[in-house]
Design an enzyme around this catalytic site. Structure first.
Site, mmCIF file in Angstrom:
data_model
loop_
_atom_site.group_PDB
_atom_site.id
_atom_site.type_symbol
_atom_site.label_atom_id
_atom_site.label_comp_id
_atom_site.label_asym_id
_atom_site.label_seq_id
_atom_site.Cartn_x
_atom_site.Cartn_y
_atom_site.Cartn_z
ATOM 1 N N PHE A 150 54.757 39.549 19.230
ATOM 2 C CA PHE A 150 54.874 38.329 20.048
ATOM 3 C C PHE A 150 56.285 38.088 20.568
ATOM 4 O O PHE A 150 56.472 37.365 21.535
ATOM 5 C CB PHE A 150 54.412 37.094 19.236
ATOM 6 N N LYS A 174 47.699 46.860 24.336
ATOM 7 C CA LYS A 174 47.074 45.762 23.581
ATOM 8 C C LYS A 174 48.223 44.826 23.199
ATOM 9 O O LYS A 174 48.902 45.013 22.215
ATOM 10 C CB LYS A 174 46.379 46.311 22.328
ATOM 11 N N CYS A 282 64.051 41.151 16.158
ATOM 12 C CA CYS A 282 64.134 42.180 15.104
ATOM 13 C C CYS A 282 65.565 42.632 14.917
ATOM 14 O O CYS A 282 65.879 43.291 13.935
ATOM 15 C CB CYS A 282 63.255 43.364 15.458
ATOM 16 N N GLU A 382 62.181 39.656 5.174
ATOM 17 C CA GLU A 382 62.487 39.238 6.546
ATOM 18 C C GLU A 382 61.973 37.815 6.747
ATOM 19 O O GLU A 382 60.778 37.565 6.570
ATOM 20 C CB GLU A 382 61.802 40.198 7.538
#
Ligand code: NAD
Length: 497
Positions: A150, A174, A282, A382
């Site tokens: 996302f 996808k 990230c 994380e």
């Protein structure tokens, strides 16, 4: 009733017949923006069959023509950058400037894909034996698929399909079910740029659709970006099904702050890298390792973080937007509570953050922890929110040892004024992307995105030359041509003369 997003199958945007849909919401308001359909098995099979048929034609299109498609596409993306960014802001909550950056970093990959004729050059050695030459051809694989997260709904799809398609493959995308409107816009513009029917397909959905792609016999390669558990699953299942897989995963990125670093630069870079995009990057810095005297800068770091506040996408004073979902917000609040329970010092707590006019937004304020140890959950996992944990060590050796013991290896950075310290750090650190006096060292697309350890499963990384190797096969040809001079008797050995 919110509008239902369309699928792109066989060159047409079509309504899905699936009864299953997922609402896509604005994270600042919870307004339902659209319903994303979960493509049915039949729709997925039709997409793959169309991509397989299109491959036969597309792989024969001359490489410079494929590059020209990318030239037209990058031009269209640039002229629609703000339109895409507005939709992206709505569905992710990102500030407009951040959304523009998301689109821009994707456009840079499309620019890179325009060099595909050079990137696909093979190698030649003349006279490997008498009158014998060996040369290699670089050829596309077939149908490839991409599964995206996302947090960069423009950049990450653009990491994948332009490179794969420029190399002569066809592609099934996808996108994340949390922000699928942006990828649909990217696909619309790709058709407008002249992409032939079937070269790109977009199928929507969640884990069932991913699993169907991972096991589909006609898909040759899978590119994935997302969290560690899903990346592991994708890598294992994809490779068990004999596919080539690259899986970019989660992270815990450390910034080492030496006491000789420029203090103001450290503070502003640290705040931006930990809180920017609501910490949903990230490559965000989530751990600051303060070396020696640099630990005394904590009050200044706290003051700078406290001055940042989240807000709506079009609020120019907002440092960042909301978290993607109420669940993502709750996960972060749980981590903050766990950090306190496990004995870390919470110097700044963003748990009760509110934003005027947006009572339902998924807001989390900047959060700063000190005295964090490697055993604590907030160090190990994380968090993916605007939460910076800090730890203190005596010297650079201890900082390097700490980072090398961490299972993640996406990015790291060192702030220092010492060339010697920087040289030692870049050489010894076991992390794939290193910034020296730069907090978020994301390489431009002529390099590759080279996360290490648990942040990456596979061997060829995203974009750059490695993406070309990932999306192609090499064919090596050894050839000789006969003339009168070379005529000989029967050749009984494999030795070439
Ligand atoms: P996610 O793993 O939840 O979802 C990623 C994709 O996988 C989505 O398309 C989703 O539909 C699908 N998916 C989710 N659960 C699945 C399951 N059980 N089985 C099969 N497919 C499934 O990730 P996210 O929350 O969308 O993205 C955030 C994560 O992505 C963070 O961990 C972040 O660090 C990581 N990320 C990594 C990079 C990188 O380059 N290393 C870049 C961006 C984001």
């Amino acid at each position: 009733m919110a509008e239902r997003l369309l699928l792109l199958i066989d060159g047409e945007f079509v309504a899905s017949k699936s009864a299953e849909t997922i609402p896509v919401t604005n994270p600042a308001t919870q307004e339902v923006l659209c319903e994303v359909p979960c493509a049915s098995p039949d729709e997925l099979n039709r997409a793959v069959a169309s991509a397989k048929a299109a491959f036969k034609i597309w792989k024969e299109v001359p490489t410079p023509e494929r590059a020209r498609l990318m030239l037209r596409y990058q031009d269209l993306l640039k002229s629609h950058q703000d339109d895409i960014a507005r939709v992206l802001s709505k569905e992710t909550g990102k500030t407009f400037a951040d959304a523009q950056g998301d689109v821009w970093r994707g456009i840079e990959v499309v620019e890179h894909a325009c060099s595909v004729p050079t990137l696909m050059m093979g190698e030649t050695v003349e006279n490997v034996a008498r009158r014998v030459d060996t040369y290699s051809l670089v050829q596309p694989l077939g149908v490839c698929a991409g599964i995206t997260p996302f947090n960069f709904p423009a950049m990450i799809p653009l990491w994948m399909f332009p490179m794969a398609i420029a190399c002569g493959n066809t592609f099934i995308l996808k996108p994340s079910e949390q922000d699928p409107m942006t990828p649909n816009m990217l696909a619309e513009l790709f058709l407008e740029a002249g992409a032939p029917k079937g070269v790109l397909q977009v199928v929507h959905g969640g884990k069932d659709q991913v699993n169907a792609l991972l096991t589909h016999p006609d898909i040759k390669a899978i590119s994935f970006v997302g969290s560690v558990p899903v990346a592991e699953h994708v890598y294992r299942t994809g490779t068990q099904n004999l596919k080539r897989v690259q899986a970019m995963a989660g992270a815990k990125n450390h910034m080492v702050v030496m006491p000789d670093a420029d203090k103001q630069q450290v503070i502003s870079n640290l705040v931006g890298a930990s809180c920017g995009a609501a910490g949903q990057r990230c490559m965000a810095i989530s751990v600051a390792v303060l070396v020696g005297e640099a630990a005394s800068w904590l009050p200044d770091i706290k003051a700078a973080m406290a001055a940042v506040s989240p807000g709506a996408w079009d609020d120019e004073a907002a440092g960042y937007g909301p978290q993607i979902t109420p669940q993502a917000k709750q996960r972060i609040l749980n981590y903050i509570a766990t950090g306190k329970k496990e004995g870390a010092t919470c110097m700044l707590d963003g748990s009760d953050c509110t934003v005027d006019g947006f009572p339902d937004g998924n807001w989390v304020g900047p959060t700063l922890f000190a005295d964090v140890t490697p055993q604590m959950t907030i160090y190990k996992e994380e968090i993916f929110g605007p939460v910076l944990v800090t730890t203190q060590v005596d010297d650079l050796d201890a900082a390097i040892e700490l980072i090398n013991a961490n299972p993640f290896g996406n990015g790291t950075s060192l702030f220092t004024s010492s060339g010697g310290a920087a040289r030692k750090f870049q050489h010894e650190i076991e992390v794939g992307q290193v910034g020296i006096n730069l907090p978020i060292p994301v390489p431009l697309p002529f390099f590759s995105f080279t996360g290490w350890k648990q942040s990456f499963f596979g061997d060829q990384h995203a974009y750059g030359k490695q993406a070309v190797r990932f999306y192609t096969e090499t064919k090596t040809i050894t050839a000789r041509w006969f003339d009168e001079e070379s005529a000989t008797g029967p050749n009984m050995t494999i030795k070439l003369k």
